[in-house]
Design an enzyme around this catalytic site. Structure first.
Site, mmCIF file in Angstrom:
data_model
loop_
_atom_site.group_PDB
_atom_site.id
_atom_site.type_symbol
_atom_site.label_atom_id
_atom_site.label_comp_id
_atom_site.label_asym_id
_atom_site.label_seq_id
_atom_site.Cartn_x
_atom_site.Cartn_y
_atom_site.Cartn_z
ATOM 1 N N GLU A 54 21.863 -9.271 66.438
ATOM 2 C CA GLU A 54 22.393 -9.670 67.487
ATOM 3 C C GLU A 54 21.474 -8.971 68.813
ATOM 4 O OE1 GLU A 54 26.261 -9.251 65.261
ATOM 5 O OE2 GLU A 54 24.315 -8.481 65.115
ATOM 6 N N CYS A 86 27.752 -4.944 69.629
ATOM 7 C CA CYS A 86 27.209 -6.224 69.963
ATOM 8 C C CYS A 86 28.242 -7.019 70.758
ATOM 9 C CB CYS A 86 26.692 -6.694 68.480
ATOM 10 S SG CYS A 86 25.389 -5.763 67.611
ATOM 11 N N SER A 170 8.461 1.797 20.223
ATOM 12 C CA SER A 170 7.427 0.664 21.103
ATOM 13 C C SER A 170 7.968 1.059 22.599
ATOM 14 C CB SER A 170 7.728 -0.705 20.612
ATOM 15 O OG SER A 170 7.289 -1.669 21.363
ATOM 16 N N THR A 198 17.956 9.320 28.943
ATOM 17 C CA THR A 198 16.828 8.292 29.285
ATOM 18 C C THR A 198 15.752 8.816 29.892
ATOM 19 O OG1 THR A 198 18.373 6.470 29.597
ATOM 20 C CG2 THR A 198 16.407 6.092 30.534
ATOM 21 N N THR A 303 27.959 0.503 27.615
ATOM 22 C CA THR A 303 29.143 0.417 26.902
ATOM 23 C C THR A 303 30.121 1.058 27.771
ATOM 24 O OG1 THR A 303 28.208 -0.034 24.652
ATOM 25 C CG2 THR A 303 30.282 0.336 25.006
#
Length: 360
Positions: A54, A86, A170, A198, A303
């Site tokens: 605005e 605003c 892979s 990870t 999970t």
């Protein structure tokens, strides 16, 4: 409702949607100022949330804003900013009529600006295309309500619902076209959430890449109960990365070196099962002003997130081949078909299928 009003509010949503992902932790808002059925100015929330849409539109309009109509996707703020709220700026500009898609759930505003406009004789219309505002800023509405970040999980699986071969031999399951799209999902996130497992197994960069060039380095949150993250991890060697937050229960000499590398360390006590409480972690992430996270981790972590009702959105890439019974499963002791999912979008990338779900 006049069709021109719908047209202008839709245009406000369109300009907002083009900037989604740049205003975190604030919502992205679009604003149109029009007079005599012609657009005078447009505004969208700037990076990191300031200035507001605005304010931008009013500055562009200048004195032409007097007697004009404003179309805005979210209720203008009531609380003070550098140039005043605003809502105050709108009153000073002389806007005669305002169309607001959705009220602001932030308790600092939440209907207060709408009340102020009505008290000051501004014709006020609300609820126009409010579902669009909700969908665009779902992270904002939900994180404010739950006091936890809006959580998206991204995974690539084989046709038999495996995320990797038994020996992780892979690197990719999804094809190159799917991976390009996956980077677009990353780009529209505030932070990436992963685990030390990870990081150790894959050593990912977790950057956003376009045409093999790294273009963005999001904050990374690592859940690392025993502080096992190696100093050789690529995320620690990324000199462009502005923020890495590590949640752990371990205090040792490694912590000092990680802090020297710029990491923020959040120490939590283990629960009775010897684990870190995911609910406490997510509440702390929210308090760190992170409202949206993309999870990139393995099946066990996914999970556990589901068990704690911490997943809002699921992005799934499915390949057209099977890995076999010895592969690593997407979910532990829970079949994908049993999840309470709502399919939102579906695409095909060569021999891959992509699905976007909301988790109910």
């Amino acid at each position: 409702m006049n069709s021109s009003h719908i047209k202008f509010i839709n245009q406000a949503h369109n300009i907002a949607s083009r900037h989604f992902g740049s205003t975190f932790p604030n919502p992205v808002v679009g604003c149109i100022i029009a007079k005599n059925n012609k657009i005078i100015s447009k505004g969208v929330t700037f990076k990191s949330g300031r200035p507001h849409a605005e304010e931008v539109a009013l500055k562009k309009a200048g004195t032409k804003a007097k007697g004009a109509s404003m179309y805005v996707t979210l209720e203008p703020c009531f609380h003070n900013s550098i140039n005043g709220s605003c809502s105050d700026q709108i009153l000073r500009a002389g806007i005669k009529e305002i169309f607001i898609s959705s009220t602001d759930p932030d308790k600092r505003t939440n209907g207060k600006s709408i009340k102020k406009f009505k008290l000051n004789k501004i014709v006020t219309n609300t609820g126009i295309q409010k579902n669009k505002t909700y969908e665009l800023n779902k992270f904002f509405f939900i994180s404010l309500k739950t006091r936890k970040p809006y959580t998206k999980v991204k995974m690539a699986i084989s046709n038999d619902e495996k995320i990797a071969w038994h020996d992780y031999s892979s690197k990719w399951i999804s094809n190159s076209v799917s991976r390009i799209f996956a980077h677009k999902i990353r780009e529209k996130s505030q932070a990436i959430l992963t685990t030390s497992k990870t990081i150790i197994k894959d050593n990912p960069r977790l950057t956003i890449r376009k045409k093999n060039k790294e273009t963005k380095h999001l904050p990374i949150i690592v859940i690392d109960r025993n502080l096992k993250i190696p100093f050789e991890a690529k995320i620690l060697k990324d000199r462009y990365r502005k923020r890495i937050i590590i949640f752990t229960s371990k205090k040792n000499n490694k912590m000092k070196k990680l802090k020297q590398l710029g990491c923020e360390i959040e120490i939590l006590k283990k629960n009775k099962n010897g684990m870190l409480s995911l609910n406490k972690i997510f509440y702390r992430i929210y308090k760190l002003k992170i409202r949206d996270v993309l999870v990139e981790a393995g099946g066990i972590f996914f999970t556990n997130l589901l068990k704690n009702n911490l997943v809002n959105e699921f992005h799934l890439f499915r390949a057209n081949f099977n890995i076999g019974k010895n592969g690593k499963p997407m979910l532990i002791k829970k079949q994908f078909s049993k999840l309470n999912l709502s399919l939102i979008n579906k695409k095909k990338f060569r021999n891959n299928f992509y699905y976007k779900y909301y988790i109910r």
